[in-house]
Motif scaffolding. Structure first.
Motif, PDB file in Angstrom:
ATOM      1  N   LYS A   4     -18.265 121.429 -25.590  1.00 29.25           N
ATOM      2  CA  LYS A   4     -17.128 122.266 -25.962  1.00 29.25           C
ATOM      3  C   LYS A   4     -16.890 122.162 -27.473  1.00 29.25           C
ATOM      4  CE  LYS A   4     -15.803 123.804 -21.893  1.00 29.25           C
ATOM      5  NZ  LYS A   4     -14.505 123.427 -21.324  1.00 29.25           N
ATOM      6  N   GLU A  43       2.297 120.705 -30.171  1.00 30.69           N
ATOM      7  CA  GLU A  43       1.584 121.906 -29.780  1.00 30.69           C
ATOM      8  C   GLU A  43       2.428 123.129 -30.105  1.00 30.69           C
ATOM      9  OE1 GLU A  43       0.987 121.376 -25.572  1.00 30.69           O
ATOM     10  OE2 GLU A  43       2.901 122.350 -25.062  1.00 30.69           O
ATOM     11  N   ALA A 102     -11.353 121.088 -31.269  1.00 28.86           N
ATOM     12  CA  ALA A 102     -10.057 121.771 -31.282  1.00 28.86           C
ATOM     13  C   ALA A 102      -9.197 121.222 -32.408  1.00 28.86           C
ATOM     14  CB  ALA A 102      -9.338 121.581 -29.941  1.00 28.86           C
ATOM     15  N   ALA A 107      -6.553 121.236 -24.820  1.00 23.47           N
ATOM     16  CA  ALA A 107      -7.726 120.772 -25.564  1.00 23.47           C
ATOM     17  C   ALA A 107      -7.294 120.069 -26.850  1.00 23.47           C
ATOM     18  CB  ALA A 107      -8.648 121.954 -25.887  1.00 23.47           C
ATOM     19  N   ALA A 108      -6.292 120.622 -27.533  1.00 21.13           N
ATOM     20  CA  ALA A 108      -5.802 120.005 -28.768  1.00 21.13           C
ATOM     21  C   ALA A 108      -5.229 118.616 -28.492  1.00 21.13           C
ATOM     22  CB  ALA A 108      -4.752 120.899 -29.411  1.00 21.13           C
ATOM     23  N   PHE A 159      -9.745 118.689 -36.902  1.00 24.27           N
ATOM     24  CA  PHE A 159     -10.526 119.039 -35.722  1.00 24.27           C
ATOM     25  C   PHE A 159     -10.913 117.762 -34.989  1.00 24.27           C
ATOM     26  CE2 PHE A 159     -11.236 122.607 -38.560  1.00 24.27           C
ATOM     27  CZ  PHE A 159     -11.170 123.705 -37.707  1.00 24.27           C
ATOM     28  N   PHE A 219      -5.681 126.044 -24.783  1.00 23.91           N
ATOM     29  CA  PHE A 219      -5.846 125.543 -26.141  1.00 23.91           C
ATOM     30  C   PHE A 219      -5.013 124.290 -26.359  1.00 23.91           C
ATOM     31  CE2 PHE A 219      -4.129 125.035 -30.379  1.00 23.91           C
ATOM     32  CZ  PHE A 219      -5.291 124.899 -31.125  1.00 23.91           C
ATOM     33  N   THR A 231     -13.358 117.410 -27.850  1.00 26.52           N
ATOM     34  CA  THR A 231     -12.616 117.443 -26.585  1.00 26.52           C
ATOM     35  C   THR A 231     -13.473 116.941 -25.432  1.00 26.52           C
ATOM     36  OG1 THR A 231     -13.249 119.767 -26.280  1.00 26.52           O
ATOM     37  CG2 THR A 231     -11.125 119.316 -27.337  1.00 26.52           C
TER      38      THR A 231
END
Length: 464
Positions: free
Chosen positions: A337, A364, A340, A375-376, A330, A372, A333
């Motif tokens: 928030k 990804e 991610a 953000a990752a 994790f 998503f 971001t």
């Protein structure tokens, strides 16, 4: 000291034929024998982190013999697509030829050795040497030269194509190559690591893809420090990354979080840091939110692989011998928030005994929503990119290896300590109920994986 009932190491991917230079000299063989004796006692000479002779031996006996990661299939999706890659310190063109086959071509013209490709990436049906104009197809085949009828009337072009890796193969989108034609197959080399690659990268038919180009930066350290760290070193987090807990980037009791990890050691020097941490609702497998884990399809996994995921297990990091690592965790971001889940591939590219180039690929899920994935990506780059907050800690610490390794006094008077987890040192033990392949530990407070990695390293250098 003895290992805690660890299963005996049987090096995976043992080759059957010789490629390149012959045996190491007597003094180097003596030193490597001492390395193996020291490892049995949980010690390691600092010389391994800075020695020109050892470095040359690694290029010849490891990078010239092992299966080495060179890229991801998503980087060259179309015929003619290419990128420049490295095996050891040799530069290759990784290209998808006109038949759709992936080739790895040494970037050296057969006439005088000039590079035939000078762009880092692109698309081309041919490569042309700028020196004398020799031309090669993207399959590597020789395809002509200026004034051929006058200059090369009696000439068999079939003998003069670019030198290519004799073996190239893929697994779960990862492209590997081997310069030894007699080496075992990639599947055999990876061995039980395939079981874990399936649960990390193969959770649906779409799979994962790279995000842009890999980030690259130089680190003033030896490449083996990165491989050593990611194969099993969870212990450093509570000290080296303590400042991140203090500023709130790492929430809660970091030592407790790290304590949820444990090791899995595999044959061939491969190893993983595995975690067992129940995820709060609505997070699913490995912490992915519903919009992501709802796209996963586990029908291709076996019963134990599904039990691994259903039991809230995940993989924090791994190293595939010699120099490919992985990290999933994790990351923050932006303020306000939630963190991610990001996925990275990392490679430690040698550039002499005192420097390496760190390559970092962000991955990804093709099936995940763009929000998503964006953000990752931010979370991964912010944590382990060129200016990532974790990366700054790690690379500064690793920079201590080469000065110590070159020190005459250090070589004579000290050994690095690799005894954590050995008999009598603590609560580190071998799990008897582990559902997956490999030797699993009960805690992360040990160095079994690192000792296995160094054992494979020395085995490879000593193999004739």
């Amino acid at each position: 000291m003895t290992e805690l009932n660890e299963k005996p190491e049987t090096p995976a991917g043992q080759h059957t034929g010789a490629v390149g230079p012959g045996p190491l000299n007597g003094s180097m063989q003596t030193f490597l024998s001492e390395v193996q004796s020291d490892l049995a006692q949980g010690m390691l000479s600092p010389r391994v982190l800075n020695d020109p002779e050892l470095h040359q031996a690694e290029l010849e006996h490891i990078f010239n013999k092992c299966w080495v990661f060179v890229g991801h299939v998503s980087e060259i999706p179309n015929n003619g697509d290419y990128v420049l890659r490295y095996m050891g310190e040799d530069q290759f063109i990784m290209v998808r030829d006109e038949q759709g086959e992936i080739q790895l071509l040494l970037n050296s013209c057969m006439h005088r050795g000039s590079p035939v490709c000078r762009a880092e990436k692109g698309n081309s049906s041919h490569f042309r040497c700028p020196y004398h104009g020799w031309i090669y197809k993207n399959s590597g085949d020789w395809n002509g030269a200026p004034q051929r009828a006058k200059a090369y009337r009696k000439f068999d072009g079939a003998d003069w194509g670019l030198r290519k890796a004799p073996q190239v193969d893929t697994y779960q989108g990862l492209i590997f190559a081997c310069l030894d034609p007699d080496a075992v197959s990639l599947r055999e080399y990876l061995g039980d690591m395939c079981w874990y690659l399936d649960v990390l990268l193969g959770l649906n038919e779409q799979g994962m893809t790279t995000v842009g180009d890999p980030h690259r930066w130089e680190v003033p350290s030896n490449w083996k420090s990165g491989a050593d760290n990611f194969v099993g070193d969870a212990y450093h987090v509570i000290a080296l990354h303590q400042s991140l807990e203090e500023i709130g980037v790492l929430g809660g009791d970091v030592a407790k979080g790290v304590g949820a990890n444990f090791h899995v050691a595999l044959d061939g020097g491969h190893g993983l840091i595995v975690t067992h941490m129940p995820m709060p609702e609505p997070l699913g497998y490995m912490g992915f939110p519903p919009e992501v884990h709802s796209t996963f399809d586990l029908k291709g996994l076996d019963e134990n692989q599904r039990a691994f995921l259903d039991g809230d297990h995940g993989v924090v990091g791994f190293t595939i011998f010699p120099n490919l690592s992985f990290f999933r965790s994790f990351g923050a971001t932006e303020p306000g928030k939630p963190p991610a889940v990001f996925t990275l591939l990392r490679q430690w590219q040698p550039k002499g005994p005192e420097n390496f180039e760190l390559w970092n690929w962000s991955l990804e899920w093709k099936s995940a929503p763009k929000e998503f994935n964006d953000a990752a990506y931010r979370a991964g780059v912010g944590s382990f990119g060129p200016s990532g907050i974790f990366e700054q800690d790690d690379t500064v610490a690793w920079a201590g290896g080469p000065p110590t390794g070159r020190s005459v006094f250090a070589r004579k008077t000290m050994k690095f300590n690799y005894q954590m987890g050995m008999e009598g040192m603590g609560d580190y033990a071998i799990r008897e109920d582990w559902m997956g392949p490999g030797t699993a530990s009960t805690t992360p407070w040990g160095e079994m994986n690192q000792r296995r990695w160094w054992q494979q390293w020395s085995d490879r250098l000593m193999a004739q």
